[in-house]
Design a protein around this motif. Structure first.
Motif, PDB file in Angstrom:
ATOM      1  N   ILE A  90      46.335  24.212  46.432  1.00 35.05           N
ATOM      2  CA  ILE A  90      46.642  25.093  45.303  1.00 35.05           C
ATOM      3  C   ILE A  90      48.094  24.860  44.891  1.00 35.05           C
ATOM      4  O   ILE A  90      49.020  25.035  45.684  1.00 35.05           O
ATOM      5  N   VAL A  91      48.263  24.445  43.650  1.00 36.82           N
ATOM      6  CA  VAL A  91      49.604  24.293  43.088  1.00 36.82           C
ATOM      7  C   VAL A  91      50.060  25.639  42.548  1.00 36.82           C
ATOM      8  O   VAL A  91      51.178  26.071  42.800  1.00 36.82           O
ATOM      9  N   ARG A  92      49.149  26.294  41.823  1.00 36.92           N
ATOM     10  CA  ARG A  92      49.498  27.583  41.219  1.00 36.92           C
ATOM     11  C   ARG A  92      48.239  28.312  40.780  1.00 36.92           C
ATOM     12  O   ARG A  92      47.285  27.695  40.312  1.00 36.92           O
ATOM     13  N   LEU A  93      48.261  29.611  40.952  1.00 34.22           N
ATOM     14  CA  LEU A  93      47.254  30.469  40.334  1.00 34.22           C
ATOM     15  C   LEU A  93      47.708  30.653  38.890  1.00 34.22           C
ATOM     16  O   LEU A  93      48.796  31.180  38.641  1.00 34.22           O
ATOM     17  N   LEU A  94      46.898  30.179  37.952  1.00 30.50           N
ATOM     18  CA  LEU A  94      47.293  30.236  36.548  1.00 30.50           C
ATOM     19  C   LEU A  94      46.930  31.557  35.891  1.00 30.50           C
ATOM     20  O   LEU A  94      47.732  32.127  35.156  1.00 30.50           O
ATOM     21  N   LYS A  95      45.699  32.036  36.137  1.00 35.60           N
ATOM     22  CA  LYS A  95      45.258  33.243  35.439  1.00 35.60           C
ATOM     23  C   LYS A  95      44.174  33.967  36.203  1.00 35.60           C
ATOM     24  O   LYS A  95      43.294  33.349  36.796  1.00 35.60           O
ATOM     25  N   LEU A  96      44.241  35.290  36.170  1.00 35.21           N
ATOM     26  CA  LEU A  96      43.165  36.166  36.617  1.00 35.21           C
ATOM     27  C   LEU A  96      42.601  36.869  35.395  1.00 35.21           C
ATOM     28  O   LEU A  96      43.353  37.318  34.526  1.00 35.21           O
ATOM     29  N   THR A  97      41.293  36.987  35.352  1.00 32.10           N
ATOM     30  CA  THR A  97      40.643  37.844  34.367  1.00 32.10           C
ATOM     31  C   THR A  97      39.929  38.921  35.162  1.00 32.10           C
ATOM     32  O   THR A  97      39.064  38.624  35.989  1.00 32.10           O
ATOM     33  N   VAL A  98      40.344  40.159  34.919  1.00 28.68           N
ATOM     34  CA  VAL A  98      39.896  41.305  35.712  1.00 28.68           C
ATOM     35  C   VAL A  98      39.035  42.203  34.832  1.00 28.68           C
ATOM     36  O   VAL A  98      39.489  42.651  33.772  1.00 28.68           O
ATOM     37  N   PHE A  99      37.821  42.442  35.284  1.00 28.79           N
ATOM     38  CA  PHE A  99      36.903  43.331  34.576  1.00 28.79           C
ATOM     39  C   PHE A  99      36.775  44.606  35.396  1.00 28.79           C
ATOM     40  O   PHE A  99      36.462  44.549  36.592  1.00 28.79           O
ATOM     41  N   VAL A 100      37.014  45.743  34.759  1.00 33.87           N
ATOM     42  CA  VAL A 100      37.003  47.033  35.448  1.00 33.87           C
ATOM     43  C   VAL A 100      35.929  47.910  34.813  1.00 33.87           C
ATOM     44  O   VAL A 100      36.007  48.230  33.616  1.00 33.87           O
ATOM     45  N   ALA A 101      34.924  48.281  35.593  1.00 30.18           N
ATOM     46  CA  ALA A 101      33.908  49.212  35.104  1.00 30.18           C
ATOM     47  C   ALA A 101      34.586  50.575  34.982  1.00 30.18           C
ATOM     48  O   ALA A 101      35.110  51.103  35.960  1.00 30.18           O
ATOM     49  N   SER A 102      34.615  51.109  33.765  1.00 30.98           N
ATOM     50  CA  SER A 102      35.378  52.338  33.554  1.00 30.98           C
ATOM     51  C   SER A 102      34.827  53.158  32.398  1.00 30.98           C
ATOM     52  O   SER A 102      34.109  52.654  31.538  1.00 30.98           O
ATOM     53  N   SER A 103      35.209  54.418  32.429  1.00 28.88           N
ATOM     54  CA  SER A 103      34.825  55.322  31.353  1.00 28.88           C
ATOM     55  C   SER A 103      35.640  54.970  30.104  1.00 28.88           C
ATOM     56  O   SER A 103      36.710  54.368  30.214  1.00 28.88           O
ATOM     57  N   GLY A 136      38.469  46.703  30.342  1.00 26.30           N
ATOM     58  CA  GLY A 136      37.518  47.744  30.694  1.00 26.30           C
ATOM     59  C   GLY A 136      36.137  47.397  30.153  1.00 26.30           C
ATOM     60  O   GLY A 136      36.012  46.940  29.016  1.00 26.30           O
ATOM     61  N   VAL A 137      35.113  47.574  30.993  1.00 25.55           N
ATOM     62  CA  VAL A 137      33.736  47.300  30.589  1.00 25.55           C
ATOM     63  C   VAL A 137      32.856  48.477  31.005  1.00 25.55           C
ATOM     64  O   VAL A 137      33.224  49.261  31.874  1.00 25.55           O
ATOM     65  N   THR A 138      31.684  48.569  30.392  1.00 27.02           N
ATOM     66  CA  THR A 138      30.808  49.704  30.688  1.00 27.02           C
ATOM     67  C   THR A 138      30.069  49.571  32.012  1.00 27.02           C
ATOM     68  O   THR A 138      29.761  50.571  32.653  1.00 27.02           O
ATOM     69  N   ALA A 139      29.759  48.331  32.428  1.00 26.18           N
ATOM     70  CA  ALA A 139      29.031  48.142  33.682  1.00 26.18           C
ATOM     71  C   ALA A 139      29.241  46.723  34.187  1.00 26.18           C
ATOM     72  O   ALA A 139      29.505  45.802  33.403  1.00 26.18           O
ATOM     73  N   LEU A 140      29.103  46.567  35.498  1.00 29.30           N
ATOM     74  CA  LEU A 140      29.206  45.267  36.152  1.00 29.30           C
ATOM     75  C   LEU A 140      27.998  45.067  37.070  1.00 29.30           C
ATOM     76  O   LEU A 140      27.334  46.045  37.438  1.00 29.30           O
ATOM     77  N   PRO A 141      27.716  43.834  37.466  1.00 31.60           N
ATOM     78  CA  PRO A 141      26.574  43.586  38.341  1.00 31.60           C
ATOM     79  C   PRO A 141      26.629  44.435  39.616  1.00 31.60           C
ATOM     80  O   PRO A 141      27.690  44.653  40.188  1.00 31.60           O
ATOM     81  N   MET A 142      25.456  44.896  40.044  1.00 32.70           N
ATOM     82  CA  MET A 142      25.281  45.678  41.277  1.00 32.70           C
ATOM     83  C   MET A 142      26.157  46.936  41.304  1.00 32.70           C
ATOM     84  O   MET A 142      26.542  47.405  42.359  1.00 32.70           O
ATOM     85  N   ASP A 143      26.500  47.438  40.125  1.00 37.18           N
ATOM     86  CA  ASP A 143      27.326  48.644  39.980  1.00 37.18           C
ATOM     87  C   ASP A 143      28.716  48.471  40.588  1.00 37.18           C
ATOM     88  O   ASP A 143      29.384  49.442  40.937  1.00 37.18           O
ATOM     89  N   ALA A 144      29.188  47.222  40.720  1.00 38.07           N
ATOM     90  CA  ALA A 144      30.536  46.977  41.247  1.00 38.07           C
ATOM     91  C   ALA A 144      31.563  47.616  40.333  1.00 38.07           C
ATOM     92  O   ALA A 144      31.393  47.662  39.112  1.00 38.07           O
ATOM     93  N   ALA A 145      32.631  48.107  40.930  1.00 34.02           N
ATOM     94  CA  ALA A 145      33.707  48.728  40.155  1.00 34.02           C
ATOM     95  C   ALA A 145      34.606  47.683  39.495  1.00 34.02           C
ATOM     96  O   ALA A 145      35.212  47.953  38.458  1.00 34.02           O
ATOM     97  N   VAL A 146      34.703  46.501  40.099  1.00 30.02           N
ATOM     98  CA  VAL A 146      35.607  45.455  39.614  1.00 30.02           C
ATOM     99  C   VAL A 146      34.953  44.090  39.807  1.00 30.02           C
ATOM    100  O   VAL A 146      34.218  43.881  40.781  1.00 30.02           O
ATOM    101  N   GLU A 147      35.239  43.168  38.902  1.00 30.49           N
ATOM    102  CA  GLU A 147      34.870  41.762  39.043  1.00 30.49           C
ATOM    103  C   GLU A 147      36.051  40.939  38.541  1.00 30.49           C
ATOM    104  O   GLU A 147      36.648  41.281  37.512  1.00 30.49           O
TER     105      GLU A 147
END
Length: 155
Positions: A90-103, A136-147
């Motif tokens: 790993i030279v560098r972590l370039l980007k994270l894309t974070v999906f949060v199941a939220s109201s 923020g998203v309405t739902a994620l697989p298996m009701d996960a809170a974050v992906e």
């Protein structure tokens, strides 16, 4: 550097799990040139989703950050698998894309994402500093809170 990464993981009390197999018709990561892209990782711990539900409804900010940390651990497990066990590639972590199941009224997705960002910087050092989106998203697989998915530069 592997010793440094392994030492940091050990000091954090983290043993990377075996990289999870895909749950559908996709691959867990793709290496193209000097880039490694992971598929979205859920907060899996011990073979099950550790944090389920929605932020702003039934999941606290602290639990959301813990979920993001679990996702980051699973990202490193996928990276290790993709790189033949050698995280020093790993030279560098370039980007994270974070999906949060939220109201709809929850607006602290960026704080949830800090659970992953802080962990990855702690483990990878300067190579872990990255750009990021937190959505923020309405739902994620298996009701996960974050992906979370990640893009790395590798050698």
């Amino acid at each position: 550097m592997t010793d440094a990464i392994d030492t940091r993981l050990s000091n954090a009390g983290v043993v990377l799990p075996v990289a999870a197999a895909p749950a559908a018709n996709y691959v867990p990561y793709v290496v193209f040139g000097s880039l490694l892209q992971t598929s979205g990782q859920l907060p899996i711990d011990g073979g099950k989703v550790a944090v389920t539900g929605k932020l702003g409804v039934d999941v606290t900010l602290d639990d959301g950050q813990a979920a993001a940390r679990y996702c980051a651990i699973n990202i490193l497990a996928q990276a290790k698998a993709a790189l033949g066990g050698d995280l020093t590639r790993i030279v560098r972590l370039l980007k994270l894309t974070v999906f949060v199941a939220s109201s709809p009224d929850f607006t602290e997705q960026h704080k949830v994402a800090n659970g992953a960002s802080d962990f990855l910087v702690a483990i990878l050092g300067d190579a872990g500093k990255h750009s990021r989106s937190a959505v923020g998203v309405t739902a994620l697989p298996m009701d996960a809170a974050v992906e979370i998915e990640a893009l790395f530069e590798i050698r």
